[in-house]
Every structure is written in structure tokens, then in C-alpha cells.
Design an enzyme around this catalytic site. Structure first.
Site, mmCIF file in Angstrom:
data_model
loop_
_atom_site.group_PDB
_atom_site.id
_atom_site.type_symbol
_atom_site.label_atom_id
_atom_site.label_comp_id
_atom_site.label_asym_id
_atom_site.label_seq_id
_atom_site.Cartn_x
_atom_site.Cartn_y
_atom_site.Cartn_z
ATOM 1 N N VAL A 1 82.435 1.467 48.817
ATOM 2 C CA VAL A 1 83.216 2.432 49.607
ATOM 3 C C VAL A 1 82.807 2.373 51.083
ATOM 4 O O VAL A 1 83.655 2.451 51.973
ATOM 5 C CB VAL A 1 83.059 3.863 49.045
ATOM 6 N N ARG B 1 70.158 0.459 53.225
ATOM 7 C CA ARG B 1 68.898 -0.185 52.830
ATOM 8 C C ARG B 1 68.971 -1.691 52.937
ATOM 9 O O ARG B 1 67.972 -2.365 53.110
ATOM 10 C CB ARG B 1 68.561 0.182 51.387
ATOM 11 N N ASP C 1 82.171 11.607 34.426
ATOM 12 C CA ASP C 1 82.806 11.404 35.732
ATOM 13 C C ASP C 1 84.035 12.314 35.880
ATOM 14 O O ASP C 1 84.219 12.977 36.902
ATOM 15 C CB ASP C 1 83.222 9.924 35.848
ATOM 16 N N LYS D 1 84.857 15.685 38.496
ATOM 17 C CA LYS D 1 86.062 15.849 39.306
ATOM 18 C C LYS D 1 86.823 17.125 38.929
ATOM 19 O O LYS D 1 87.336 17.840 39.789
ATOM 20 C CB LYS D 1 86.957 14.623 39.134
#
Lengths: 435, 435
Positions: free
Chosen positions: A14, A45, A199, A203
Site C-alpha cells: 500500500v 525499515r 479481517d 471492518k
């Protein structure tokens, strides 16, 4: 304000999509905001070889972004709920606006984060946390804000929907499709979050808060996955006129709010029953509008980035304009409207359905085909019916390939001039509406 | 700001719907805005017997609303482009924000109106002008603001879609369905605006400006209606795997923008091909999200009012809050979040699909039916398959009516305890997802 400075934390799928969209669409975005949006710093990182960040400074310590006094908006795309939470709270404490795609963070720690943000007078935006590129948060929070929401039901996990769609369309088994989804990168190596509904529960909790005005309560969601759905259930459901979808459902009742994620049979004629593959959709039932549905890609690099960037634009519009003109009337600033011309219909390219009435004798089709061919138009499909008894006229239907309207009009004039064609040719344009 | 004062001009279908929604949902709306929205005055040439306006002052002169110094937002719902234009410009000149549902006004005079509004620093909001209750303006202007829009295609006239849907589903003729649509009140006595595509062209012009950043150019739209579509075209299209829809299409090309309204064949598997009756839908193809679709009621009193009220809330949120907290994080103000409980799954009512494996001998079904009946659960549908050769086990599938989960669980336990039932009963919840 000439420019709004953004710091992106996390340069994975993303993060790199967000960087790419901000860069590629910089001109449009500036014209919509009235200020440039500049990625001033990235915290990651490690580098992402798929993302050319040019000369933007990359800091290995994401917390450096939260400390950078130049940054107006911190974009949190590192995921997880520990470092991400600390990072977001640090950014808020330093007076930065925050944009995040992190559904777990909002679902589990949103109440605390919003309290901190309210104290500092900053925005925390999270459109990307639910259903990727579909602006469902904005729809619930603003578009439907005049409504009492009665219930909502969403296909809000693309992996699960892909698995159920494949099971139905190709008669495959759960385990078989899951393995493919993992190969395709739709499903994680540990698919639990997707197939067991966690998941989707993250949401759903967010959607329910927006819809019903309740605090985020992740621990209260009833969650059941799709791993127990057998191939035969999909078949029997179809025999009964239903499709099985993995839905997140929130419903307001006088006793309380239902919050549940589970496989669900829904009538096959419902639009949401026809949402297939990795696509997401949310159906909202509200008192003034009735049913409304929002459909699109629920995951992926750029669809999710689209929602992240929309949130960044929202904040930037607030920062760079007076309240009354936060969003330009026509989306783009008036002084940036384009002089790009509107094309005449003759210049438009599309395919055509042609219906004509022909005298039932040999050679008519070949004459029509010759005219089309001379015009550079080829025939994609043809229906020619038998003449009814006592009739010597037959309907002839032709589907052409894509061509310029001017060419088609010329060919149609010629066809109408044939002795063996009676009356006018009916033409209807054909669009595939594929991406 | 404790309250935002609204003046409604026009008390017809949309005006009375707007009044009703603001009144009925006043508590939710206050909790979302952080201020009360008060209808302070109504301008209407005549009373609407269907709308109880209580003690709100009604002025016969709509211009009185534009002159009333108490009014923050003038809501223009009188329609037409002459008085409405004068009214809106007067309100703007007096520093009022304007909300309108008037597509013709925006499509034909929007450029001039926005210039006046920009000079005065006020908002002109027009979500209700396109696709009624579907928040498509907001989606294009904000939700997809990070995208380059490639094209959009919309079913944006409910009357036209109703006619084409009836022609397909029931094999009826255009004229026959049009007459019914007029009786049902879907179509005006003069149906030209709907069936010849003018209404859709007004809406398409607005969508195209938002999508492509061009000024409103109503005179440039190619417009073709549905009055020439014959019943046989609908049938032939279906034979070829297509549906005929009346679409507004806007597409960006390097040469210019296509702007066209016409009947269109689209592949039947597309989601938008399955949008039937008076419903509207807009499919948007954009570079980051890919395809996304927005579906809902495109007309009618309360669906349109929903969009009007959303715009009023947008303005009110700007007026009553600091910029950073314009829209509450969770849609409702934090101090207004509700303690309404989340229900346990046992208290949820739904229908069920039950699959079980039964020993193939007489009396099993009656035992199962008895258990369900004793639990107050009735059977809506049943599939019982023949046993395969050499097998003495058969699958049995039952669809129940709606019941409380706790009752269903109790019945399932009893069924699983029957000697003639082997293994566990698979249960999947069933939702009709009807309004």
C-alpha cells in the site's frame, strides 16, 4: 498554503501504491486541492525495489516522521497494532494529522486514538481501512448522514469472496481454491484472518460504529469463517435459488445492535449476490434512501492507495482553503478547469448492434457484409431468422466490432440504399464496460 | 454554533421529503453535526397537504427566504431554470450557502452560479441533482479524488430504466410500459425529458465536469432516447448475451471528452446490466481503483431528500466545527456515541439452511420436522436426494423460516441426537437482504 507535506510510514504494497498514485496524478490532485501534495519523507525499515522514490529522504526509523516538524500529515501504512499504535499516538501528540489503512488498529484501538486526536484537534482518517478503494466510510459518514441506518451487509473480504466464487463457478473445493488464492497472492500464508472472518470482523466493527453511533467494540462481533462450507452446500444453495456469500452484517434493533460475520445464503437475484471474485460490495439499508450499494476493489496496492490519497486530499483541502470552499464546486479548482474539447459523436468509437429487414432471397447478406467490410467494419455476430410462412421479409441482426461512428453511419446509408433492404436500419451502440 | 438555520424553498415532492427527513432524524443529525439543524422558514406558493410543517412560517414569496438575515442555508427545491436561478443568485449575493436538487439549473447555469458563489465565499451543493440518494457527487469529488477518471457510465434516469426493464422481463412494448409508468407517477405527463434523454444529459454533464475537470457544457452532449427501441431489439440483444440500458457515458480520450446519452447493449454479466426497475447506478473506471459502482434510488421524495440533507449537513459541519474536526471520526460526535448494546448471536433472528446426513429409512423426515415444529420453526423448502446405489445414507437439506438463533441451536442439538441422523448438522444463515 502552497503545499501540504506528507510523510509515508511503510513502503510495502500500500505504501508504494500511495507513493505511485501521488506522483502519477500530481497534476490532477493539485488542481483538485489548490495546493501541491508533497511526499517530504518516507519511513521504512527497508527499501522497496518495486518503488522508485526518487530523491525523497527515506528514514529507517518511522518515528522520525512523527518528529519531523515539516510534516503536516503522517500516513501510517506499516500495519499491526503495536508499533503502529505508538507511531500514530506520537504523531497526534506532535499535532500531525494521521491517515491510516490499518483496520485492526482502528477496530481495536480507535476509541483511544480518536480521544487523543480530539484533544489535539487533529484528523485521523481511515477510508482505506474498509473495502479498499470503495469510499464507503465517506458514504456512511457524509453521503448518508441524513439517514437512520437500518442495517448494512457487506462482502468485505476479497479472498473469501474469491474462494466462494470459484467454488460456485467451477465446482471446486474449498481447500483447492484456497491453495490457488495463496499462490496468486490473494491469501496470506496464514489464511486465518481472511477465511475465519477476523479481517471482516475488523471492518464490520468500523462500519457499525459509523452507521449506528456506537463506540468500536471488536470483542462483541460474532465471527464464523467459510472453511466449513462444502462444495455440496454451494450446489444445494443454488438449487434453492440462493448464493452463499461471506457477509459482515450489522443491524439495529430496539434491543441492541447485531454484529456478525458468517457465510450467508442470499437470493441470487440480489445485486450483491452477483458480486464475484475478489471484489467487495457493501449494501446499506437506510430510512430515507432505501437500499444503496457500493462496489469495487477491496484490496490491492492502488485501490487501497486511492482511499489513502482521498483522505490526504480531504485533510489538505481543509488545510489549504477557507471552510466555505473546502471542496471545489466541480471537484477541480475553477481556475484549473480544462479546455479539453467535448468530442462530436461522429468521432466516437464503439461497437454496434444493427437490425434490418431484408428481402428473403440469396445474396442479401453478402451485399451487406461487403459494404461493412469496405468500410473497415467487421461482423462479430449475426442472427438471421427464417421467414415466417407467407412472408418474404426476414429480420437480420448484426453485431459489429468497434468502429468510428462516422464510418458506421456511411455504411448504414449504403445498406439502407440496397434494394433488398426494407426501411431503416436500427442501430444501438454496444459497450463492453470492461476496464 | 448551537444551531444552523435552513430555509426551504419549494414544498413539492422533494421539499416535503426534506422537511420530513430533517424532522424525523433530528436527533441523529444533531449527534452527527454537533449542532441542531433548524428549518426556520419555508417559501412555497401553496401549502402541501401531505406535509405537516407544524409552526414553521411559510412565506408565499420564495425570495423572502433569500432576504431573511436569520437563514444560513437556502435550499432551492422549486425546479426550473428561471425563478430558481434568480433565487439562487440572490441567496448567494446575500452571503447564504445554497443547497439545490436542480440538475437543469446546475447543468445549464452552473458555471455562472459557481463564479458568483466563489466571489461571495459560499458553498453551492448539489448532490441531489444526480442519481438522487446515491452519493455519487461526493464519490467523484472526494472519494475518488486521487484518481485519474478514465470513463464513467450511468443508468441515471429511473423512468427509462423501468421501461427497459419491463420490456425485457415481461416482453412488453415501449408504449405500453410508458403508459403504466405515467400512471404510477414515475413518468411525467410529458415524458420527453425522461425518454428522450434530456434529464440524463443534464446529469451526465455534471458528472463529466466532476470527473474530468471541464466546465459544464450542456450543449455539447449527444443525446438519443429510448423511444425507438423495439421489443424485438430487447429479445435479440438477450440472444446475443446482452442487455439494453439507457446509459450516460463520459470518456476521456487524448482528443477530447466523449459525452453521450443513448441506448446501449452491455454484456449481461456486468453488474450494471443487472440494475433493474427505477434504480440508478453509476460505474466509474479510474486509474487507481479500477471499476467501482454506486447503486441506489435515483429519484423519489425521500431518496432525493437524503442527498439534500447530506449537503445541508456538510455545510452545517463546516459552519459549526473547527476545520480539523469537521466530520466526526466515527460520524457521530464522540460525546453523543450511544450505549446501545451489541446483541449476542443467540438473540439474532434469521432464517437457516440446514444440511444433514440421514439414514435412508421411513420416518426420519417426520422426526426432524417434529423437532423443528416443536421449536416453533417451520420449513420453507426441502431437498431430499435419492440414496446412491449401495449407500444407505442420504443428504437432506432444509430451509427454515426466520427464528431466534437460540431456538434453532436447541432444535439442531435434538436433531443431532437422533439415531437416524449421522454426524453434525451443517447450518448456514439465510438473509433475504430485502428492504
Amino acid at each position: 498554503m502552497d503545499s501540504v507535506k506528507v510523510g509515508i510510514c511503510g513502503l510495502g504494497t500500500v505504501g508504494s501504491g500511495t507513493f505511485a498514485v501521488l506522483k502519477r496524478n500530481a497534476a490532477e490532485i493539485s488542481a483538485r486541492v489548490g495546493a501541491d501534495i508533497v511526499v517530504a519523507q518516507i519511513g521504512a525499515r527497508r527499501d522497496n525495489p518495486k518503488c522508485d522514490t526518487g530523491d525523497v529522504a527515506i528514514n529507517r526509523d518511522v518515528f522520525a516522521i512523527a518528529e519531523n516538524p515539516e510534516i503536516d500529515i503522517l500516513v501510517e501504512l506499516i500495519g499491526g497494532t503495536t508499533v503502529a499504535k505508538e507511531l500514530v499516538l506520537k504523531a497526534i501528540a506532535n499535532g500531525k494529522h494521521v491517515v491510516t489503512a490499518n483496520k485492526a488498529l482502528i477496530a481495536e484501538h480507535g476509541n483511544e486514538i480518536f480521544a487523543a486526536a480530539a484533544e489535539q484537534g487533529v484528523t485521523v482518517a481511515f477510508e482505506a481501512a474498509v473495502a479498499g478503494g470503495i469510499p464507503i466510510i465517506k458514504a456512511l459518514r457524509e453521503g448518508l448522514a441524513g439517514n437512520k441506518i437500518q442495517w448494512l451487509a457487506g462482502i468485505i473480504n476479497g479472498t473469501g469472496n474469491f474462494i466462494l466464487s470459484e467454488m460456485r463457478e467451477k465446482g471446486r473445493d474449498f481447500a483447492d481454491v484456497l491453495a490457488e488464492a495463496q499462490e496468486l497472492g490473494y491469501a496470506e500464508a496464514d489464511p486465518t484472518f481472511d477465511v475465519e472472518g477476523i479481517d471482516a470482523a475488523h471492518k464490520l466493527v468500523i462500519l457499525a460504529s459509523l452507521a449506528f453511533g456506537i463506540p468500536l467494540q471488536f470483542d462483541k462481533v460474532f465471527t464464523e469463517g467459510i472453511s466449513k462450507i462444502a462444495q455440496e452446500d454451494v450446489t444445494y444453495a443454488e438449487e434453492l435459488g440462493y448464493r452463499i456469500k461471506h457477509l459482515g452484517i450489522a443491524r439495529g434493533t430496539s434491543e441492541g445492535i447485531e454484529l456478525r460475520v458468517h457465510p450467508t445464503l442470499i437470493p441470487e437475484k440480489r445485486l450483491i449476490a452477483n458480486v464475484n471474485g475478489v471484489m467487495n460490495a457493501v449494501l446499506v439499508q437506510s430510512d430515507a434512501v432505501g437500499p444503496s450499494l457500493y462496489y469495487g476493489a477491496g484490496a490491492g496496492s492502488e485501490p487501497t492507495a486511492s482511499a489513502v490519497v482521498a483522505d490526504v486530499i480531504d485533510v489538505a483541502r481543509s488545510l489549504s482553503s477557507s471552510q466555505s470552499s473546502r471542496v471545489p464546486y466541480l471537484s477541480f479548482k475553477t481556475e484549473s478547469l480544462s479546455a479539453h474539447p467535448v468530442l462530436p459523436i461522429d468521432a466516437v468509437e464503439t461497437a454496434y448492434y444493427l437490425r434490418m429487414t431484408a428481402v428473403d432471397k440469396p445474396g442479401v447478406l453478402s451485399k451487406v457484409a461487403q459494404i461493412l467490410s469496405d468500410g473497415g467494419i467487421s461482423i462479430e455476430a449475426l442472427i438471421q431468422k427464417e421467414a415466417a410462412d407467407n412472408a418474404n421479409l426476414v429480420p437480420m441482426i448484426i453485431l459489429t466490432n468497434r468502429t468510428i461512428e462516422a464510418k458506421l453511419s456511411a455504411a448504414v446509408s449504403q445498406i439502407e440504399g440496397l434494394e433488398s433492404i426494407v426501411g431503416e436500419v436500427t442501430r444501438i451502440r454496444v459497450e463492453s464496460l470492461a476496464g
